[in-house]
Scaffold this motif. Structure first.
Motif, mmCIF file in Angstrom:
data_model
loop_
_atom_site.group_PDB
_atom_site.id
_atom_site.type_symbol
_atom_site.label_atom_id
_atom_site.label_comp_id
_atom_site.label_asym_id
_atom_site.label_seq_id
_atom_site.Cartn_x
_atom_site.Cartn_y
_atom_site.Cartn_z
ATOM 1 N N SER A 29 1.080 -1.957 -0.397
ATOM 2 C CA SER A 29 0.249 0.067 0.015
ATOM 3 C C SER A 29 0.844 1.195 0.183
ATOM 4 N N SER A 30 0.679 2.200 -0.409
ATOM 5 C CA SER A 30 1.721 3.331 -0.638
ATOM 6 C C SER A 30 1.027 4.343 0.298
ATOM 7 N N SER A 31 0.512 4.172 1.028
ATOM 8 C CA SER A 31 -0.131 4.580 2.657
ATOM 9 C C SER A 31 0.545 4.227 3.442
ATOM 10 N N ALA A 32 1.470 3.003 3.706
ATOM 11 C CA ALA A 32 1.812 1.926 4.830
ATOM 12 C C ALA A 32 4.095 3.180 3.775
ATOM 13 N N ALA A 33 4.196 3.370 4.954
ATOM 14 C CA ALA A 33 5.784 3.982 6.169
ATOM 15 C C ALA A 33 6.394 2.562 5.169
ATOM 16 N N MET A 34 7.998 2.876 4.635
ATOM 17 C CA MET A 34 8.828 2.280 3.850
ATOM 18 C C MET A 34 10.159 3.764 4.186
ATOM 19 N N GLY A 35 11.066 2.887 4.790
ATOM 20 C CA GLY A 35 12.223 3.442 5.149
ATOM 21 C C GLY A 35 13.679 2.526 5.398
ATOM 22 N N GLY A 40 25.334 -1.477 13.365
ATOM 23 C CA GLY A 40 26.375 -1.225 13.495
ATOM 24 C C GLY A 40 26.965 -1.805 14.559
ATOM 25 N N PRO A 41 28.094 -2.422 14.590
ATOM 26 C CA PRO A 41 28.708 -3.459 14.989
ATOM 27 C C PRO A 41 28.517 -2.656 16.306
ATOM 28 N N GLY A 42 27.556 -3.864 17.400
ATOM 29 C CA GLY A 42 28.462 -3.584 18.673
ATOM 30 C C GLY A 42 26.754 -2.826 19.229
ATOM 31 N N LYS A 43 26.070 -2.378 17.886
ATOM 32 C CA LYS A 43 25.003 -1.299 18.510
ATOM 33 C C LYS A 43 23.173 -1.819 18.219
ATOM 34 N N GLN A 44 22.607 -0.917 18.709
ATOM 35 C CA GLN A 44 21.340 -1.065 18.702
ATOM 36 C C GLN A 44 20.796 -1.018 17.306
ATOM 37 N N ARG A 45 19.639 -1.458 16.564
ATOM 38 C CA ARG A 45 19.206 -1.278 14.948
ATOM 39 C C ARG A 45 18.697 0.155 15.506
ATOM 40 N N GLU A 46 19.697 1.588 14.491
ATOM 41 C CA GLU A 46 18.297 2.681 14.254
ATOM 42 C C GLU A 46 17.927 3.269 12.814
ATOM 43 N N LEU A 47 17.001 4.023 13.557
ATOM 44 C CA LEU A 47 16.677 4.780 12.627
ATOM 45 C C LEU A 47 17.051 5.728 11.601
ATOM 46 N N ASP A 61 19.511 12.407 12.372
ATOM 47 C CA ASP A 61 20.783 13.879 12.888
ATOM 48 C C ASP A 61 21.465 13.451 12.121
ATOM 49 N N SER A 62 22.215 12.356 11.861
ATOM 50 C CA SER A 62 23.374 11.816 11.734
ATOM 51 C C SER A 62 23.637 11.882 10.358
ATOM 52 N N VAL A 63 22.614 11.757 9.843
ATOM 53 C CA VAL A 63 22.799 11.931 7.916
ATOM 54 C C VAL A 63 22.205 12.907 7.321
ATOM 55 N N LYS A 64 21.540 13.316 7.804
ATOM 56 C CA LYS A 64 20.943 14.659 7.365
ATOM 57 C C LYS A 64 21.737 15.225 6.006
ATOM 58 N N GLY A 65 21.720 15.982 6.006
ATOM 59 C CA GLY A 65 22.777 16.516 4.457
ATOM 60 C C GLY A 65 23.203 15.871 3.661
ATOM 61 N N ARG A 66 23.559 14.665 4.076
ATOM 62 C CA ARG A 66 24.419 13.441 3.185
ATOM 63 C C ARG A 66 23.372 12.417 2.959
ATOM 64 N N PHE A 67 22.326 11.935 3.019
ATOM 65 C CA PHE A 67 21.242 10.719 2.458
ATOM 66 C C PHE A 67 20.267 11.417 2.344
ATOM 67 N N THR A 68 20.155 10.846 0.788
ATOM 68 C CA THR A 68 18.398 11.335 0.345
ATOM 69 C C THR A 68 17.330 9.806 0.338
ATOM 70 N N ILE A 69 16.130 9.924 1.241
ATOM 71 C CA ILE A 69 15.095 8.529 0.312
ATOM 72 C C ILE A 69 14.899 9.111 -0.280
ATOM 73 N N THR A 90 29.452 2.354 8.962
ATOM 74 C CA THR A 90 29.393 1.248 8.391
ATOM 75 C C THR A 90 28.123 0.860 9.099
ATOM 76 N N ALA A 91 27.543 -0.078 8.694
ATOM 77 C CA ALA A 91 26.391 -0.948 9.008
ATOM 78 C C ALA A 91 26.015 -2.117 8.508
ATOM 79 N N VAL A 92 24.896 -3.303 8.961
ATOM 80 C CA VAL A 92 24.065 -3.441 7.992
ATOM 81 C C VAL A 92 22.556 -2.920 7.872
ATOM 82 N N TYR A 93 22.515 -2.321 6.796
ATOM 83 C CA TYR A 93 21.797 -1.693 6.872
ATOM 84 C C TYR A 93 19.982 -2.672 5.949
#
Length: 115
Positions: A29-35, A40-47, A61-69, A90-93
């Motif tokens: 559904s186009s109304s659902a969110a995708m993201g 990262g190593p030793g870290k929790q999964r983050e948006l 905040d760490s990717v603003k201005g560098r990443f575009t979805i 560096t992480a599994v995306y």
């Protein structure tokens, strides 16, 4: 059910760029969110970034201005353009599809930023 398949990860030098893509199939559904999330190593999964109905986007905040979805509802795909990559990126995306009736994840794609 929703199936998500990611592609585009790899090894890149600091300052470089990568583009991740995620193809969704199933009950979409186009109304659902995708993201995109990352773990990262030793870290929790983050948006990392999310796009919701109407094209509204949210970024860490760490990717603003560098990443575009971006999202193509006709093709059921979501992409993440990553520029000016840093070693801390560096992480599994993971691709995510979130509707009121379910929350689905891709298998993940490794991104390594290293010289």
């Amino acid at each position: 059910q929703v199936q998500l398949v990611e592609s585009g990860g790899g090894l890149v030098q600091p300052g470089g760029s990568l583009r991740l893509s995620c193809a969704a199939s199933g009950i979409i559904s186009s109304s659902a969110a995708m993201g995109w999330y990352r773990q990262g190593p030793g870290k929790q999964r983050e948006l990392v970034a999310r796009i919701v109905s109407g094209g509204v986007t949210n970024y860490a905040d760490s990717v603003k201005g560098r990443f575009t979805i971006s999202r193509d509802n006709a093709k059921n795909t979501v992409s993440l353009q990553m520029n000016s990559l840093k070693p801390e990126d560096t992480a599994v995306y993971y691709c995510n599809y979130r509707a009121y009736w379910g929350d689905f994840w891709g298998q993940g794609t490794q991104v390594t930023v290293s010289s």
